[in-house]
Structure formats: C-alpha cells, structure tokens
Design an enzyme around this catalytic site. Structure first.
Site, PDB file in Angstrom:
ATOM      1  N   ASP A 187      16.455  -8.997 -50.777  1.00 47.83           N
ATOM      2  CA  ASP A 187      16.200  -9.208 -49.351  1.00 47.83           C
ATOM      3  C   ASP A 187      16.678 -10.588 -48.900  1.00 47.83           C
ATOM      4  O   ASP A 187      16.737 -10.871 -47.713  1.00 47.83           O
ATOM      5  CB  ASP A 187      14.707  -9.054 -49.033  1.00 47.83           C
ATOM      6  N   GLU A 188      17.032 -11.437 -49.853  1.00 48.46           N
ATOM      7  CA  GLU A 188      17.506 -12.778 -49.492  1.00 48.46           C
ATOM      8  C   GLU A 188      18.955 -13.025 -49.919  1.00 48.46           C
ATOM      9  O   GLU A 188      19.442 -14.145 -49.861  1.00 48.46           O
ATOM     10  CB  GLU A 188      16.596 -13.853 -50.083  1.00 48.46           C
TER      11      GLU A 188
ATOM     12  N   VAL B  14      11.824 -16.029 -47.891  1.00 41.63           N
ATOM     13  CA  VAL B  14      10.839 -15.697 -48.910  1.00 41.63           C
ATOM     14  C   VAL B  14      11.315 -14.454 -49.655  1.00 41.63           C
ATOM     15  O   VAL B  14      11.673 -13.453 -49.038  1.00 41.63           O
ATOM     16  CB  VAL B  14       9.457 -15.399 -48.272  1.00 41.63           C
TER      17      VAL B  14
ATOM     18  N   SER C 103      50.709   1.374 -56.813  1.00 46.94           N
ATOM     19  CA  SER C 103      49.264   1.523 -56.657  1.00 46.94           C
ATOM     20  C   SER C 103      48.485   0.272 -57.025  1.00 46.94           C
ATOM     21  O   SER C 103      48.820  -0.413 -57.987  1.00 46.94           O
ATOM     22  CB  SER C 103      48.756   2.654 -57.533  1.00 46.94           C
ATOM     23  N   GLY C 104      47.428   0.042 -56.262  1.00 51.48           N
ATOM     24  CA  GLY C 104      46.578  -1.111 -56.520  1.00 51.48           C
ATOM     25  C   GLY C 104      47.115  -2.373 -55.884  1.00 51.48           C
ATOM     26  O   GLY C 104      46.369  -3.314 -55.652  1.00 51.48           O
TER      27      GLY C 104
ATOM     28  N   ASP D  44      14.165 -14.096 -44.554  1.00 52.15           N
ATOM     29  CA  ASP D  44      13.195 -15.034 -43.991  1.00 52.15           C
ATOM     30  C   ASP D  44      12.939 -16.193 -44.941  1.00 52.15           C
ATOM     31  O   ASP D  44      12.060 -17.008 -44.716  1.00 52.15           O
ATOM     32  CB  ASP D  44      11.883 -14.311 -43.658  1.00 52.15           C
TER      33      ASP D  44
ATOM     34  N   HIS E 230      41.898   4.368 -59.002  1.00 52.87           N
ATOM     35  CA  HIS E 230      42.579   5.432 -59.756  1.00 52.87           C
ATOM     36  C   HIS E 230      43.444   4.863 -60.877  1.00 52.87           C
ATOM     37  O   HIS E 230      43.816   5.568 -61.799  1.00 52.87           O
ATOM     38  CB  HIS E 230      43.369   6.365 -58.818  1.00 52.87           C
TER      39      HIS E 230
ATOM     40  N   ASP F 203      38.947   4.193 -53.283  1.00 55.37           N
ATOM     41  CA  ASP F 203      39.941   3.875 -54.308  1.00 55.37           C
ATOM     42  C   ASP F 203      40.132   2.365 -54.429  1.00 55.37           C
ATOM     43  O   ASP F 203      41.164   1.818 -54.038  1.00 55.37           O
ATOM     44  CB  ASP F 203      41.267   4.574 -53.982  1.00 55.37           C
TER      45      ASP F 203
HETATM   46  N1  ARG Z   1      49.343   6.792 -56.503  1.00 54.52           N
HETATM   47  C1  ARG Z   1      50.521   6.004 -56.580  1.00 54.52           C
HETATM   48  C2  ARG Z   1      50.449   5.090 -57.787  1.00 54.52           C
HETATM   49  O1  ARG Z   1      49.676   5.354 -58.671  1.00 54.52           O
HETATM   50  C3  ARG Z   1      50.812   5.304 -55.298  1.00 54.52           C
HETATM   51  C4  ARG Z   1      51.282   6.262 -54.320  1.00 54.52           C
HETATM   52  C5  ARG Z   1      51.583   5.697 -53.011  1.00 54.52           C
HETATM   53  N2  ARG Z   1      52.271   6.715 -52.350  1.00 54.52           N
HETATM   54  C6  ARG Z   1      52.813   6.607 -51.157  1.00 54.52           C
HETATM   55  N3  ARG Z   1      53.488   7.591 -50.682  1.00 54.52           N
HETATM   56  N4  ARG Z   1      52.653   5.519 -50.466  1.00 54.52           N
HETATM   57  O2  ARG Z   1      51.235   4.201 -57.958  1.00 54.52           O
END
Ligand code: ARG
Length: 507
Positions: A164-165, A156, A457-458, A154, A314, A361
């Site tokens: 809240d804003e 404020v 991964s990632g 709102d 991970h 993850d």
């Molecule tokens: N945990 C894996 C990594 O650290 C990736 C695994 C992906 N596995 C898959 N079957 N798509 O790189």
C-alpha cells in the site's frame, strides 16, 4: 527488417490516439507477476446498485410478487364441511364477505415474504462482495488483507508486505514531473520543489525501481495551472519510504514542481543518414542489443538500465533458462559479435504471455554484471505516464531480423522509419480483424514494403520527443512481413510500465 519500394493502395487511415494512461484510480497499479495488467475489477462497486439494475435470474423467476400472490391466493372460498355452530341471527355468514377478508392475508404474506427474500439476497450479495472484493478499499497483493482507500500512500504500512506504500510516486509527461499520490484528494499531485534535494531524489528513484548510481538530478519547473502540491517528508523511522503529504499552494512558496531524472536515457549520436536502411554508425541506436543462444542471434532487445534489457516474451517462452542466453551490446555486425564475449543473464522475468493471442508479449532480462555505458551502449527512455503517442506518429524500428519473409537474419543492423497505426484501423477487417488488444500497438505501412520481420522480435520501436528517444514498443508479431495491410504489431510498453517498474524493484 524488410524495406522495399513496393507501394500499394492505402486503407483509410483514421487518426485516433492511443490512450495509454490508466483509467482506474491510482495508485494501484496493475499487474503483479501472474496477474494481467489492466483491467482489474469490472464487477459492481455497489452490489445493491447492480442488484437493482439486473435482478438475479433466480430471484425474478422464482419470487416475483405476482407468482407468490398467486401461490397463496385460495382458488375458491373453502367450504366448511364440519360446521358445528348453527348460525345465529347476528353472525355474518355471507360467504362473499368472508372470502374477501381472507383474500387480503395471502396478499400481505406474499409481500412480506418477497421483502424478506429481497433483503436476504441483498445481504448475501453484500456479504459476497464484502468478503471477496473488499468494498471500501483494495486488497494487499500478497495476502487477503483489505485496506481502505484512505490508507493507501498515507505513509503508514498497512499491508504486511507494504504494497500500500509502494507505487505512490511516478514520473509524468516528457518533462519528468515527479508526482505523488495524495490519499487525501485521491489523485496524483506534483511535488513542491521547496525542501527538495538530491537525497530525496535518489530515494524517490530507488523506490520506483532504479539503482541509486544511475541518478542524474532534478530540476525545478513551473508547473502549469495545477494548484495543489505534495510536500515530502522522509519516514521518521528511517525506513526507505518517502511520504508525500498534501499541502495548500501557500505551503509551496516557490510555486515550482520537481522534475526528476533517474537515469540518463534516450540520447544517441545522430550521425546517420535518415531513411537509410543499413545502420552505418555505432551509437545511433545504442540501446539495441542482440540476444543469442549458443552464438545464434534469436531476438533483439533494448537496454533500459545498465542491468535491464526489455525483450519480447515469445523470445524466452520456450527458452526461459537465463543461463542459456548472452546479450551483445554495442555492435553493428554479427561478425563483430562472433568475436566478442557478451554479457551473461542472471534472470528472466516473463509477463503473463499468451502464445495463442500474443497478449502481453514482453519480458525482462537482468544481466549478471551491469553494462558499461559508453557512446555505443546507452539506455533508451521508458515512457512516462501521461505520454500519448498518436498515429500517424513517425517512429523507428531496428534489428538484425531477416530482410524478407522467411529469410535468414541480416548480417548488419538495419533500421526503418515507419508510422504508428491507430488501433481502430489495425483492428479493422482487412487488417487484423479484432486481434489487437490494449497490450499491443501497430506500426508500419499499410501499403506494405517496410516492416520488422523474423529475428527483429523483442527489439525496439522508438519515438523521438522532447529531443529524447522513448521505447514505445517491443517487436512482437505480424502476418508475414511487409505485406499490404499487415503491419507489424508491437508490445505496448506504455501499458506495461507498472509491471516493468515492479519487476525492477523486486529483483
Ligand atoms: N515474431 C517475429 C520474431 O520472432 C517478429 C515478427 C514481426 N513481424 C512483422 N511482420 N512485423 O522475430
């Protein structure tokens, strides 16, 4: 990345969509740091209602009217063993009459006691939720203050920390419609382009978590059907918050909405041979980075702003010291990276990752110095709210991961075209048997043969829409690599949006 020609029988492939959009009423966004994203509060909104639905055990067991009546009902008419008055002619001494009159008392008493107990229980429940769950509003994140729904967005600041804003504006859909939360209508509304300018645009982007200097601009677009708009004013005190206020259609003569671009993202140079596995040209996946410790490639990541890289939790779970990591952006081969310096990391923000279930993850890395954006180093777009990617949508994964289960990382960047797999199929018994939660999405090929693998991964799972590339997932886990019925599982980036923006704002 593993790509072979092996094919197997397919498992029946139901095409349900992912519904990433949040179910709860905005603006409150989920997850702050250690709190899990959604869902927030499953408990009763109205304790009375719940009470009626399912009376607490102790109540029904101990105070049921039948039992209390029973307790107070004399078993036999009492015998007066101390009679001192001799019955006169007008005295009713009929024991039957006396007993029936007395029997009513325990009955009434029982009802009164029952009612009192019911009232008491309701009062306790109300008190409990009133105190612990803030009945008519929401709690501020940083303290226990309860702020009513009508006070959110709102203009404020009611929470001492101002939460809240925050999160009162968002970008919607693949055309980047700017929306603000109307505390009057308790819903998100488009912003009228009348009176809008680049200063307001930069301010809105900054409030979402972007840097001022990535700002691109805004467009005025006709918004479909929606009749209500928000008009925007800046805080009179000059404090940073933009305030939208609800208006009638007549207050927006242009009848156009604002589409806001906070960063130039999702563009690449499309000079590749589609379906190939080895990436032969830089700039095809310019957001892909290699994350290394002591010059060893450990994980992939995706550039989302010059300062921020998205990766998997991970990857950093056991190596959470930012100083250990180096980010390599703009390279295709690992030998090239060996000669390069890379970028140092100033901060790692990890979500509430559970290594047992792989829930949440996702992690963010902030760089010490911003990346220089070139045709080979560019951010990918974070999805916007209201973008639904449904199976069997075509998508791409990239990385330096191993090319077979248990193999060593690939010397050059690989790519693979796969498909989204809906959660129902992915959770079915022959596939992942219920392990896929809403923080994950599945993609790959159920027949096997093409998948991400260790070392990917990632890294990004991307989809092209509206001629831009969007980061839909971050490579997370799988049962082996490229096996039949064991597709890759990715962090559900759309689900983590609020968390990502919150971290970018905070740090
Ligand atoms: N945990 C894996 C990594 O650290 C990736 C695994 C992906 N596995 C898959 N079957 N798509 O790189």
């Amino acid at each position: 990345m593993q790509t072979t020609d092996t094919t197997y029988d397919n498992v029946s492939h139901v095409n349900y969509g992912f519904q990433h959009e949040e179910q709860r009423p905005p603006p409150f966004a989920p997850p702050s740091g250690i709190n899990p994203a959604l869902p927030q509060y499953h408990g009763p909104q109205n304790p009375q209602y719940v009470h009626q639905n399912s009376p607490p055990q102790y109540f029904s067991e101990r105070y049921s009217p039948a039992q209390s009546l029973h307790q107070y009902t004399p078993q036999t008419a009492p015998v007066n063993t101390h009679r001192t008055v001799t019955p006169g002619p007008y005295l009713d001494v009929n024991p039957v009459h006396k007993a029936s009159r007395r029997k009513k008392w325990p009955f009434i008493l029982g009802i009164v006691i029952t009612l009192l107990v019911v009232a008491g229980v309701i009062a306790v429940v109300l008190w409990f939720y009133g105190i612990f769950d803030c009945l008519q509003g929401r709690r501020c994140k940083t303290d226990e203050k309860c702020v009513s729904f009508s006070q959110w967005c709102d203009g404020v600041q009611d929470c001492p920390s101002g939460d809240d804003e925050t999160q009162c504006s968002r970008l919607f859909g693949s055309d980047y419609l700017l929306q603000m939360y109307s505390n009057m209508n308790q819903k998100w509304e488009n912003v009228c382009s009348d009176g809008w300018n680049d200063n307001l645009g930069m301010q809105a982007c900054e409030e979402m978590g972007y840097e001022r200097n990535t700002y691109v601009g805004y467009e005025e677009i006709y918004s479909r059907a929606s009749t209500d708009y928000m008009l925007v004013k800046t805080d009179s005190l000059g404090s940073s918050n933009l305030t939208g206020f609800h208006s009638k259609t007549s207050d927006c003569p242009s009848n156009k909405a604002v589409a806001l671009k906070c960063i130039d993202c999702g563009r690449n140079s499309e000079t590749r041979i589609v379906g190939g596995t080895m990436v032969t040209s830089k700039g095809v996946w310019p957001w892909q980075v290699s994350l290394q410790i002591s010059r060893r490639h450990l994980c992939g990541g995706s550039v989302i702003t010059p300062y921020w890289v998205v990766t998997a939790a991970h990857c950093v779970y056991e190596n959470s010291d930012a100083r250990d990591w180096t980010v390599y952006a703009g390279y295709l081969t690992r030998t090239e990276m060996q000669l390069a310096t890379g970028n140092s990391v100033s901060r790692i923000v990890m979500h509430n990752f559970d290594p047992r279930t792989n829930e949440n993850d996702i992690a963010l890395m902030k760089l010490n110095l911003p990346l220089t954006i070139t045709s080979n180093v560019r951010p990918v777009c974070l999805p916007n709210k209201g973008m639904y990617f449904t199976a069997p949508r075509e998508c791409y994964i990239t990385g330096w991961g191993s090319q077979s289960s248990g193999g060593s990382p690939s010397p050059t960047l690989q790519e693979a075209k796969i498909q989204l797999i809906d959660r129902t199929t992915c959770n079915s018994r022959p596939v992942y048997n219920g392990q896929i939660t809403e923080t994950m999405i599945c993609a790959g090929k159920l027949e096997g043969g093409v998948d991400s693998c260790q070392g990917d991964s990632g890294g990004p799972l991307v989809i092209k829409e509206n001629s831009l590339w969007w980061l839909v997932g971050d490579t997370s886990w799988g049962d082996g690599c490229a096996f039949r019925n064991k597709p890759g599982v990715y962090g559900n980036v759309t689900y983590f949006l609020d968390w990502i923006y919150e971290q970018m704002r905070r740090y």
